[in-house]
Design an enzyme around this catalytic site. Structure first.
Site, PDB file in Angstrom:
ATOM      1  N   TYR A 107      29.833 -54.134  42.617  1.00  0.00           N
ATOM      2  CA  TYR A 107      29.344 -52.783  42.332  1.00  0.00           C
ATOM      3  C   TYR A 107      28.660 -52.829  40.969  1.00  0.00           C
ATOM      4  O   TYR A 107      29.295 -52.707  39.932  1.00  0.00           O
ATOM      5  CB  TYR A 107      30.480 -51.752  42.353  1.00  0.00           C
ATOM      6  CG  TYR A 107      30.025 -50.376  41.935  1.00  0.00           C
ATOM      7  CD1 TYR A 107      28.899 -49.802  42.517  1.00  0.00           C
ATOM      8  CD2 TYR A 107      30.688 -49.654  40.958  1.00  0.00           C
ATOM      9  CE1 TYR A 107      28.453 -48.551  42.129  1.00  0.00           C
ATOM     10  CE2 TYR A 107      30.247 -48.404  40.560  1.00  0.00           C
ATOM     11  CZ  TYR A 107      29.129 -47.860  41.158  1.00  0.00           C
ATOM     12  OH  TYR A 107      28.673 -46.620  40.766  1.00  0.00           O
ATOM     13  N   ASP A 148      26.731 -53.056  46.222  1.00  0.00           N
ATOM     14  CA  ASP A 148      25.753 -52.117  45.676  1.00  0.00           C
ATOM     15  C   ASP A 148      25.189 -52.735  44.403  1.00  0.00           C
ATOM     16  O   ASP A 148      25.862 -52.749  43.375  1.00  0.00           O
ATOM     17  CB  ASP A 148      26.432 -50.781  45.389  1.00  0.00           C
ATOM     18  CG  ASP A 148      25.497 -49.763  44.752  1.00  0.00           C
ATOM     19  OD1 ASP A 148      24.312 -50.096  44.525  1.00  0.00           O
ATOM     20  OD2 ASP A 148      25.945 -48.642  44.471  1.00  0.00           O
TER      21      ASP A 148
END
Length: 262
Positions: A107, A148
């Site tokens: 992330y 992500d």
DNA sequence: ATGTCACTGAAGCAGTGA
């Protein structure tokens, strides 16, 4: 020939808020590996038992309010790691060896805007990530880095490249950082397939659509979630897809899950 | 163009981040 296994990566934007959809995803898609980002839940409150009842071995790292990652695997962990040197100390990275594959869940920082401290921290994060990924690739032929990335690698990866020119997540330093990762020996899996949604052809599928405007239906999205594969991982894999339906259900995340078969 | 969602601390909303 070994049976392929499935990997799904999803920025849930709060595990608690997304719990009904996470359960649905597990029950209906039955991923062998599920990588979650932005869980926003402290370790003490993480639903470890409930997810264990679904048959997963679990690695997780959380924070209050922000960040947080979880790595669910039907295969036992042969190795596990939380974070990497220089990651800034936030809960943004998990890595494990399962089924003989080294798999990492990322992330990346959002970076907010050019010129603010968060933007520089994002670039620093990527510098250190690249160094760590080089070591991962040296250790395992079968390596996957998914999650992500908060970077749109090219203008084709956003619906409005002119508006976003020079802005997060489309700046040249971000894109250079992303290409530097690939240069370690990784391939961006979704660039290897074309995808079609009803009525619209896309070169690469978007994975995120802003909550703030009517953006999903006209497909005003961005491709900021990626699955990067080592050459042997790529050779051993077959295409998956973006699970668009999860962006249409009630109380969706702003990201859709992405799947690949390994 | 600044419209949504989720979080926290604190008080039923304001500030922050995405």
């Amino acid at each position: 020939m070994e049976e392929p296994f499935s990997l799904i990566s999803w920025n849930v934007n709060s595990l608690r808020a997304r719990w009904p959809l996470v359960q649905k995803l597990i029950e209906e898609e039955k991923p062998d590996i599920l990588l979650l980002q932005e869980t926003k839940v402290e370790d003490a409150l993480f639903p470890e038992e409930t997810l264990g009842d679904f048959g997963y071995n679990i690695l997780f790292a959380g924070q209050k309010s922000y960040n947080g990652v979880a790595f669910l695997s039907k295969f036992p962990f042969e190795e596990r790691r939380k974070g990497f040197p220089g990651d800034g100390g936030e809960a943004r990275y998990l890595e494990g060896v399962v089924h003989g594959w080294r798999i990492a869940n990322l992330y990346a920082p959002n970076g907010q805007a050019v010129g603010v401290p968060a933007y520089d921290r994002k670039l620093t994060f990527y510098t250190h990530l690249k160094e760590h990924i080089a070591q991962c690739l040296a250790q395992e032929a079968f390596f996957v880095l998914a999650g992500d990335f908060n970077i749109a690698p090219t203008d084709a990866d956003v619906y409005n490249p002119q508006e976003l020119a020079g802005q997060v997540p489309c700046t040249e330093p971000e894109r250079t950082a992303f290409r530097s990762l690939l240069a370690q020996g990784l391939t961006d899996a979704f660039t290897k397939v074309s995808s079609t949604v009803p009525g619209k052809k896309l070169t690469t599928p978007f994975t995120w659509w802003d909550y703030r405007r009517r953006s999903f239906d006209p497909n005003k999205g961005r491709r900021i979630d990626q699955i990067l594969l080592s050459s042997q991982a790529l050779a051993h894999s077959r295409p998956g897809e973006v699970l668009l339906s999860y962006r249409t259900l009630p109380r969706p995340s702003d990201h859709a899950p992405i799947r690949w078969y390994l």
